[in-house]
Design an enzyme around this catalytic site. Structure first.
Site, PDB file in Angstrom:
ATOM      1  N   CYS A 187       0.797  -1.225   0.000  1.00  0.00           N
ATOM      2  CA  CYS A 187       0.000   0.000   0.000  1.00  0.00           C
ATOM      3  C   CYS A 187       0.833   1.280   0.000  1.00  0.00           C
ATOM      4  O   CYS A 187       0.294   2.362  -0.219  1.00  0.00           O
ATOM      5  CB  CYS A 187      -0.931   0.019   1.211  1.00  0.00           C
ATOM      6  N   SER A 629      12.497  39.918 -60.638  1.00  0.00           N
ATOM      7  CA  SER A 629      13.306  41.082 -60.990  1.00  0.00           C
ATOM      8  C   SER A 629      14.153  41.523 -59.794  1.00  0.00           C
ATOM      9  O   SER A 629      15.058  40.810 -59.382  1.00  0.00           O
ATOM     10  CB  SER A 629      12.408  42.211 -61.503  1.00  0.00           C
TER      11      SER A 629
END
Length: 868
Positions: A187, A629
Site C-alpha cells: 500500500c 526582378s
C-alpha cells in the site's frame, strides 16, 4: 488548525526541494483530476452499489451475491477498456493480453508529461520513471473470459504482466533515458516510488522523473464476501477515524506526477503545482504483533525523518493526508504516531481520501498526494467522508489534530501552506512526504492579452475527431483560466507531440481566441492534415510595384529581430542615399517619392531582406528561392552570393541608374506568350512572363499605345502598370555597362541556398550567380517567372511563401500552378495594402500556416521575441 507556519520556518532555502510540475490521474468516479477535485470538494462518495444485473454480467454466481454477507459495493472506475493501442504502437491482440495496470500507467504517464508541458521526443535531458502496481490477477480473468484462452498458455505473456516491466514499458514507448525501475511495497508503493524519484533527481541521476502507481481490481464491478474481523468493510463504506470504522473497500485507480528539481523548474518557468520539501522511507522491522500489523514507532520515525529532511518545524504543518484505512486499530495507531512526530500546540487538519474512492492499494499514496497538491493549489481542505463520531481509541483532544469534516478554507497566512502525506504498506514499509505550496509566481505579462497584439496557438491530434475534441477543450480551458496567451502558445508548440491533424488559431486576447475556437472561425482558425512530414519551402521575393506607404511600420515596431536588420541596412545605406531609408519604410511619405525607382528598389530590398532574416530567425529556412526582378537580388544576397554591404550598394546604384534612363511605360496583357511576342512592335520587349496568359510588355509610351490598340483588336485584356520607366526593355541598355562593372568590383561567392534564375526559369548555376554579365543581362531580359514557379514547385507538397509587401506573387503562382500535377501551398507574409489585418497579425497567422503544412518553426526563437 494551523493556517501559517511557525516562526523560523521561513528560513528554509527558497529553491530547495522537488517541484511537482505535471500530474495526471484517474480515480473512481473521476476520469481526470478536474473531476477528482470537484468530487472531493463536494464530498462525493464514489463507492457505488452494484445491481444484480451488473454482478451477473461480471460473472458473479447469484448464489454468491445472494448471501447475506456478500457486500454489493465497489468503487466506480469507468473506461478500463478504452486503451488506444494504435496510439502507442500496439496491436489489438497485444493490448488485450496486456495487464490493464500497464495500460493505465502508460496512458497516465503520457498525460502527465503533457500536463507538465514536455514532449519527451524533444526533451534533451534524462527522464526517469519510478512506479508501483498491485499484484495482478488479470491473467486468470483473461484465461477464463477470452475465447481460445488455452492458446495464451503458449504465448510469452510475462512481458504483458510482470511488474518488472511496468516502468521500462513507459521508458521504451515514450523514449525516456533516465533510471527506470518499479517499486512494490504494497500500500505504500506510490509514495515510496515518489521518494525514490526525488532521491534520483537530487542525486542528478535524471533531470525529470515520472512517478506514481496503479492498481486494478479484478474482476471489476464485483463485491466481496465479508468476514468478521477482516480488514474489509462490512457495508461497503470506508469510515476513517470513526467509531463505526470496520474496514476498507479496494478499488481501481492510477496517478502519475512529473517531478523536477525546484531550482530547475523555476528557471524553466514551469508550472509548479506544489513542492516536495522532504521525504522519508523506513520499515517497522520485527517489533510488531504480526507481519501485517502496523507500529506507532515506525510510523512516527518516518514522519520525523521527513520533517528533518524538509528542515520543517512540526508547527509549520497545516494538514496531514493520512493513510487512514478505516480500521479501528490501524487509524488509532496512525494518529498516535502522528501525534508523537508532530508535537506542537497548533491545530492541524487531518483527513484521507479513502472515504471518497476506497483503498487503492499500490495507488493509495498517489491519490493522497494528488488530493493534497490540489488542496494546496486551491487553498481549500476537502471533507473526510463518513466521519461522524470519533474513534473512541483516539483521544483527539490530546493530539494537535482535527478531522476535516467539511470543505474548509485553507488561508495562506504569513507563511506558505504546508502538509504531510503518509502511506503505510503491509509488511511495514512506511513513507511520508512534506509538501509545500508552490512559490509565488514572479510578475509577468498580464494574463489574457497577447504582447504582440496577436497570439498564435497550435493544436494537433492523430485523428480529425480527436482534433475537434481538443479544440473544444482548449476553448473551455481559455474561458475558465484566462492564461497568458504567449505562455500557452509556447507550451502547445514545444510541450506537445506534433500529430498530422493540425489547427492554428490567432487572436488578440483569450476571449477572442476562445470564440474563434468555439465557432471554428475561418478568419482566425486554419486546419490541415500534414501526413508527409517536412516539406520544401520556397521564398518568393516581390519586385517593384508592390511597395506602399508604411509597409514596414508595424513589423519595425513589434518585431525586434526585424527592427535590428532594418537598422543595420539603414546605417549602410545612409551614405549611399544621403537619406534614411527608414523614412520611406516607416512613415507616410509623398507617394511620388516612394514610387521613384531610386528610392523604391532599396526600400523594397531592405524590407524583403529583413523579413527573410526574421523568417530564418524563426526557423522557417527555405529550401529554395525565387525572386521577381529586383527580388532576385534579395535571393542572391540571402544565398551569400553578395555580402549585405555590397548588395545594398549595388541595389542603390541599380535604382539610381534606372531612374536616370529615358522614361517609358509597361502594360500587363492577358494573352498567350507566343501571340504577344508576335504582336510586339519596334522598341517593345516582353518584360515578364508571369503565367499562362499573363505577360508584361515594356517600351516607349508611343509604341506601347500602338500595342494596346492591337491588343484591343484581338480581345486581350490589358492593364497599365504604375511606373515611370520601361524596365526589362532596351530603354535600360545604357546603364548595363556601368552596372556590370560595379558588380565585377564586388566580392561574389557561390550560392549556399538554391535560387531560380529569372533569365532561364531554372535553378541558377554557381557560374551564373557569380558572373557580372549575368546581372547586367538581368536588367534587360524577360523575367521568366512562370517557368520559375514550375521549377520551384516541382517537388510534391512545396510551400511557396511570398516575402515582401502584399500577395502579388502568391496570386501569380497560384494561376501558374492551377491544375498542375504538384499543387503547392501558397502563402503571403504581409497583407495587401487594403487588407484590414495588420502586418503583425498576418505574419503570425502565416507562421501558423507554415506549421500546418509541414514546416517546423524554431518556437524558442519565436517566443523569445515576445517582449520587443
Amino acid at each position: 488548525m494551523a493556517d501559517a507556519a511557525e516562526p523560523g520556518s521561513e528560513d528554509l532555502p527558497e529553491h530547495e526541494g522537488v517541484a511537482i510540475v505535471g500530474m495526471a490521474g484517474r480515480f473512481p468516479g473521476a476520469a481526470d483530476l478536474s473531476a477528482f477535485w470537484s468530487n472531493l470538494r463536494e464530498g462525493v462518495e464514489s463507492i457505488g452499489r452494484l445491481s444484480e444485473e451488473e454482478l451477473e454480467a461480471a460473472g458473479v454466481d447469484p448464489a454468491v451475491f445472494g448471501r447475506s454477507d456478500y457486500v454489493r459495493a465497489a468503487p466506480r472506475f469507468e473506461g478500463i477498456g478504452e486503451f488506444d493501442a494504435e496510439f502507442f504502437g500496439y496491436t489489438a491482440r497485444e493490448a488485450q493480453v496486456m495487464d490493464p495496470q500497464h495500460r493505465l500507467f502508460l496512458e497516465t504517464s503520457w498525460q502527465a508529461l503533457e500536463d507538465a508541458g514536455y514532449d519527451a521526443a524533444r526533451h534533451d535531458g534524462r527522464i526517469g520513471v519510478f512506479g508501483g502496481a498491485s499484484t495482478t490477477a488479470y491473467l486468470d480473468n483473461l484465461m477464463s473470459n477470452l475465447e481460445q484462452g488455452e492458446r495464451i498458455k503458449g504465448e510469452n505473456v510475462g512481458l504483458a504482466f510482470e511488474l518488472a516491466f511496468l516502468t521500462s514499458r513507459v521508458s521504451y514507448k515514450l523514449g525516456l533515458r533516465g533510471p527506470s525501475f518499479p517499486v512494490q511495497t504494497a500500500c505504500s508503493s506510490a509514495l515510496v516510488a515518489v521518494h525514490t524519484a526525488c532521491q534520483s533527481l537530487l542525486n542528478f541521476e535524471c533531470d525529470m522523473a515520472l512517478s506514481g502507481a496503479v492498481s486494478y481490481k479484478v474482476p471489476e464491478n464485483t463485491g466481496y464476501v465479508h468476514q468478521e474481523g477482516s480488514f474489509l468493510s462490512p457495508d461497503g463504506h470506508v469510515r476513517p477515524f470513526d467509531a463505526d470504522a470496520r474496514g476498507t473497500v479496494f478499488g481501481t485507480g492510477v496517478g502519475v506526477v512529473v517531478l523536477k528539481r525546484l531550482e530547475d523548474a523555476l528557471a524553466d518557468r514551469d508550472t509548479v503545482h506544489a513542492v516536495i520539501r522532504g521525504s522519508a522511507v523506513n520499515n517497522d522491522g520485527a517489533v510488531k504483533a504480526s507481519f501485517t500489523a502496523p507500529t506507532a514507532s515506525g510510523q512516527a520515525e518516518v514522519v520525523t525523518e521527513a520533517l528533518a529532511a524538509a528542515d520543517a518545524d512540526p508547527g509549520s504543518i497545516g494538514y496531514v493526508e493520512a493513510h487512514g484505512s478505516g480500521t479501528l486499530i490501524g487509524d488509532s495507531i496512525e494518529v498516535q504516531a502522528l501525534a508523537r512526530a508532530l508535537d506542537t500546540d497548533r491545530r492541524i487538519g487531518l483527513g484521507t481520501v479513502k472515504g471518497n474512492v476506497g483503498h487503492l492499494d499500490a495507488a493509495a499514496g498517489i491519490a493522497g498526494l494528488l488530493k493534497t497538491t490540489l488542496a494546496l493549489e486551491h487553498g481549500e481542505l476537502p471533507p473526510t467522508l463518513n466521519h461522524r463520531t470519533p474513534n473512541p481509541d483516539i483521544d483527539f483532544a490530546a493530539t494537535p489534530f482535527d478531522v476535516v469534516t467539511e470543505l474548509t478554507p485553507w488561508p495562506r497566512g504569513e507563511h506558505p501552506r504546508r502538509a504531510g502525506v503518509s502511506a503505510f504498506g503491509f509488511g511495514g514499509t512506511n513513507a511520508h512526504l512534506v509538501l509545500e505550496e508552490a512559490p509565488p509566481e514572479e510578475p509577468g505579462e498580464p494574463a489574457g492579452a497577447a504582447p504582440r497584439g496577436t497570439a498564435l496557438l497550435t493544436l494537433s491530434a492523430r485523428t480529425p475527431e480527436a482534433l475537434e475534441d481538443l479544440t473544444d477543450r482548449m476553448a473551455a480551458h481559455l474561458r475558465r483560466h484566462d492564461p497568458d496567451l504567449t505562455d500557452a502558445g509556447y507550451t502547445l508548440a514545444v510541450g506537445r507531440r506534433e500529430f498530422p491533424h493540425r489547427r492554428t488559431v490567432t487572436g488578440p486576447d483569450t476571449g477572442a481566441v476562445a470564440a474563434a475556437l468555439e465557432t471554428r472561425d475561418p478568419a482566425h482558425t486554419h486546419t490541415a492534415h500534414t501526413a508527409h512530414g517536412s516539406t520544401p519551402l520556397v521564398f518568393l521575393f516581390s519586385g517593384q510595384g508592390s511597395q506602399h506607404p508604411r509597409m514596414a511600420h508595424d513589423l519595425y515596431r513589434d518585431e525586434p529581430h526585424f527592427r535590428a536588420t532594418v537598422d543595420e541596412c539603414a546605417r549602410i545605406l545612409h551614405p549611399l542615399l544621403d537619406a534614411d531609408i527608414r523614412d520611406l519604410l516607416l512613415t507616410t511619405p509623398d507617394p511620388a517619392q516612394l514610387d521613384r525607382t531610386r528610392w523604391t528598389q532599396p526600400a523594397l530590398f531592405v524590407l524583403e531582406y529583413a523579413l527573410a532574416r526574421l523568417w530564418l530567425h524563426w526557423g522557417a529556412a527555405p529550401t529554395g528561392m525565387l525572386g521577381h526582378s529586383l527580388g532576385e537580388w534579395t535571393a542572391a544576397t540571402l544565398a551569400g552570393v553578395f555580402t549585405l554591404p555590397d548588395a545594398l550598394r549595388l541595389v542603390a546604384l541599380r535604382g539610381r541608374l534606372m531612374q536616370d534612363q529615358a522614361p517609358g511605360a509597361m502594360l500587363n496583357t492577358m494573352a498567350d506568350r507566343d501571340e504577344v511576342e508576335k504582336a510586339l512592335g519596334p522598341g517593345l520587349s516582353l518584360a515578364a512572363h508571369n503565367g499562362p496568359r499573363d505577360c508584361v510588355v515594356s517600351g516607349p509610351q508611343e509604341a506601347l499605345d500602338a500595342f494596346a490598340q492591337t491588343a484591343r483588336e484581338h480581345g486581350w485584356p490589358t492593364q497599365p502598370l504604375t511606373t515611370s520607366h520601361a524596365f526589362h526593355s532596351e530603354l535600360m541598355a545604357p546603364m548595363v555597362e556601368e552596372f556590370t562593372a560595379a558588380v565585377a568590383a564586388a566580392e561574389r561567392r557561390p550560392p549556399v541556398i538554391p535560387f531560380v534564375s529569372n533569365l532561364t526559369g531554372d535553378w541558377i548555376t554557381p557560374e551564373q550567380a557569380q558572373d557580372p554579365r549575368y546581372w547586367g543581362q538581368h536588367i534587360l531580359a524577360t523575367v521568366e517567372f512562370a517557368a520559375g514557379v514550375l521549377t520551384a514547385a516541382a517537388s510534391p507538397h512545396t510551400t511557396l511563401l511570398e516575402v515582401g509587401p502584399g500577395q502579388t506573387l502568391r496570386s501569380l503562382a497560384r494561376r501558374v500552378l492551377n491544375g498542375h500535377e504538384h499543387p503547392a501551398t501558397t502563402l503571403n507574409s504581409l497583407p495587401h495594402k487594403r487588407d484590414p489585418r495588420t502586418a503583425v497579425q498576418t505574419l503570425h497567422q502565416t507562421l501558423g500556416q507554415l506549421w500546418l503544412h509541414g514546416t517546423t518553426p524554431d518556437w524558442d526563437a519565436y517566443h523569445a521575441d515576445r517582449n520587443p
